[in-house]
Scaffold this motif. Structure first.
Motif, PDB file in Angstrom:
ATOM      1  N   ASP A  41      10.107 -15.315 -18.679  1.00 35.05           N
ATOM      2  CA  ASP A  41      11.535 -15.258 -18.930  1.00 35.05           C
ATOM      3  C   ASP A  41      12.152 -14.536 -17.648  1.00 35.05           C
ATOM      4  OD1 ASP A  41      10.850 -12.368 -18.613  1.00 35.05           O
ATOM      5  OD2 ASP A  41      11.236 -11.936 -21.120  1.00 35.05           O
ATOM      6  N   GLN A  46       7.549 -13.309 -21.468  1.00 32.39           N
ATOM      7  CA  GLN A  46       7.429 -14.482 -21.947  1.00 32.39           C
ATOM      8  C   GLN A  46       8.690 -15.104 -22.698  1.00 32.39           C
ATOM      9  OE1 GLN A  46       4.920 -15.705 -20.083  1.00 32.39           O
ATOM     10  NE2 GLN A  46       4.009 -13.725 -19.642  1.00 32.39           N
ATOM     11  N   GLU A  47       8.748 -16.252 -22.418  1.00 32.63           N
ATOM     12  CA  GLU A  47       9.702 -17.025 -23.305  1.00 32.63           C
ATOM     13  C   GLU A  47       9.076 -18.154 -24.010  1.00 32.63           C
ATOM     14  OE1 GLU A  47      13.720 -17.678 -21.685  1.00 32.63           O
ATOM     15  OE2 GLU A  47      13.775 -19.572 -22.769  1.00 32.63           O
ATOM     16  N   SER A 212      15.279 -20.811 -28.354  1.00 34.27           N
ATOM     17  CA  SER A 212      14.463 -20.080 -27.467  1.00 34.27           C
ATOM     18  C   SER A 212      13.966 -18.475 -28.261  1.00 34.27           C
ATOM     19  CB  SER A 212      14.866 -20.098 -26.135  1.00 34.27           C
ATOM     20  OG  SER A 212      14.996 -21.245 -25.632  1.00 34.27           O
ATOM     21  N   TYR A 213      12.669 -18.241 -27.751  1.00 34.21           N
ATOM     22  CA  TYR A 213      12.342 -16.839 -28.227  1.00 34.21           C
ATOM     23  C   TYR A 213      11.665 -15.990 -27.202  1.00 34.21           C
ATOM     24  CZ  TYR A 213      12.330 -19.011 -33.005  1.00 34.21           C
ATOM     25  OH  TYR A 213      12.298 -19.461 -34.287  1.00 34.21           O
ATOM     26  N   ARG A 214      12.317 -14.686 -27.132  1.00 25.39           N
ATOM     27  CA  ARG A 214      11.910 -13.771 -26.127  1.00 25.39           C
ATOM     28  C   ARG A 214      11.338 -12.512 -26.864  1.00 25.39           C
ATOM     29  NH1 ARG A 214      16.075 -13.992 -21.040  1.00 25.39           N
ATOM     30  NH2 ARG A 214      15.781 -16.082 -20.292  1.00 25.39           N
TER      31      ARG A 214
END
Length: 280
Positions: A41, A46-47, A212-214
């Motif tokens: 990210d 991490q993404e 998207s997830y972070r």
């Protein structure tokens, strides 16, 4: 120059492989793995991204099961015309008729129209407890933090550290206290219900749809066999209830952002509202 480019390509590949390994340590894939992306990210984290097209949706679920905890993630939703799509971050004990579940779902909309954030609680198969909100920002323009705190006293929903809803445990009413739950994140086609009660479908010419997830964070009591192990510091959330200031933010959100409240839907409950409605 060629050597430098090759070095940068190797670094990028290592970042992807590291992100994928981190993903596999924590999660199991739901749907098609080819529809899940992995990358650094840019801030040492991490993404993960989920894709939806006509072939498949996608998602992931935690390898751990939890009995109480706090769970958060930063999400950037599908931009542009997202009508018919459903993006979720939720906990569930499974799919039985007596399952427990705590939901944050985003129902997409036509370009220029706001997302609907749906929150819901299921206890022993008893659901239909939705509060829906139009948020005070565009959740597709940037990453924002969504958080669920679940303890024996209540369930708290937060957006960017702002409490927007609390669902309390009353001794005489169903509440999720005994079934361990996994954390899920999914992106799927909800055309039959998501946008304007299903009147607006997905426009597939805009595919693939991407969310998207972070910064996924789970700090909960991990359940294994017949026991749960709570982490150090769990008292910070295990007994948490909203104070007066946070209750004020819930009241503000209800006044300014709430678009649907099941406790005001007399058509849905002609024989009387659920027992928790009207209680403090």
């Amino acid at each position: 120059m060629a050597a430098r480019l090759s070095f940068l390509v190797v670094l990028a590949l290592l970042a992807v492989l590291t992100a994928k390994a981190d993903f596999d340590d924590q999660f199991e894939v739901i749907g098609d793995r080819d529809h899940i992306g992995y990358k650094d990210d840019g801030n040492g984290g991490q993404e993960f991204s989920l894709e939806l097209d006509q072939e498949s949706g996608s998602g992931f679920k935690s390898k751990n099961k939890y009995l109480f905890g706090e769970f958060s993630v930063r999400m950037k939703l599908v931009d542009g015309n997202s009508a018919g799509t459903v993006t979720s971050f939720y906990l569930t004990s499974g799919e039985s008729s007596t399952h427990d579940e705590i939901d944050i779902e985003f129902m997409g909309n036509s370009s220029g129209q706001p997302y609907v954030m749906n929150t819901n609680v299921w206890a022993s198969g008893d659901g239909k407890k939705e509060h829906q909100f139009y948020l005070w920002f565009d959740p597709s323009a940037d990453f924002h933090t969504y958080k669920i705190t679940w303890n024996p006293k209540n369930i708290i929903f937060e957006v960017d550290n702002v409490a927007v809803r609390t669902f309390k445990n009353y001794d005489d009413l169903p509440f999720p206290t005994s079934r361990p739950m996994e954390v899920h994140a999914t992106l799927w086609d909800g055309s039959y219900w998501a946008t304007q009660h299903g009147n607006v479908k997905i426009h597939w010419r805009h595919e693939p749809f991407v969310v998207s997830y972070r910064a996924y964070h789970a700090n909960g009591c991990v359940h294994s066999k017949n026991s749960s192990r709570c982490p150090d510091g769990s008292d910070a959330w295990m007994h948490r209830e909203l104070g007066d200031e946070e209750l004020d933010t819930v009241a503000w959100t209800e006044r300014n952002c709430l678009s649907y409240n099941y406790c005001a839907d007399g058509w849905r409950f002609p024989k009387g509202f659920p027992g928790e409605c009207g209680r403090k």
